[in-house]
Motif scaffolding. Structure first.
Motif: not given
Length: 115
Positions: A43-45, A94-98
């Protein structure tokens, strides 16, 4: 078009472990040759790279997670993983796969580490 679907996030105390999974749908064996990575946003980053892996299996890590996180893949299952150990509160996000070179991103999975 490939679709990336993450799972495995959750809440854990500091020092704990989690394993994130990212299943690729729509293109068989996509994970076996694509450059892929895990990114996170607190958050905020701004979003930051956590780890990535080339098609040949060569992996690299952000300094903040070296020695604690391991990126891997199962080509037969068309799935990317992120094993996270010794988790810290600052790993929360929050972790995202890409697959950045294909401009494909998952919807994200939340990781929360409490002290």
């Amino acid at each position: 078009q490939v679709q990336l679907v993450e799972s495995g996030g959750g809440s854990v105390q500091a020092g704990g472990s989690l394993r994130l999974s990212c299943a690729a749908y729509g293109i068989p064996y996509f994970v076996s040759y694509a450059y892929m990575g895990w990114f996170r946003q607190a958050p905020g980053k701004e979003r930051e790279r956590v780890a990535d892996i080339e098609g040949n299996g060569l992996a690299s890590y952000a300094d903040s997670v070296k020695g604690r996180f391991t990126i891997s893949k199962d080509n037969a299952k068309n799935t990317l993983y992120l094993q996270m150990s010794s988790l810290r509160p600052e790993d929360t996000g929050m972790y995202y796969c890409a697959a950045p070179r294909s401009n494909r991103w998952g919807q994200g999975t939340q990781v929360t580490v409490s002290s």
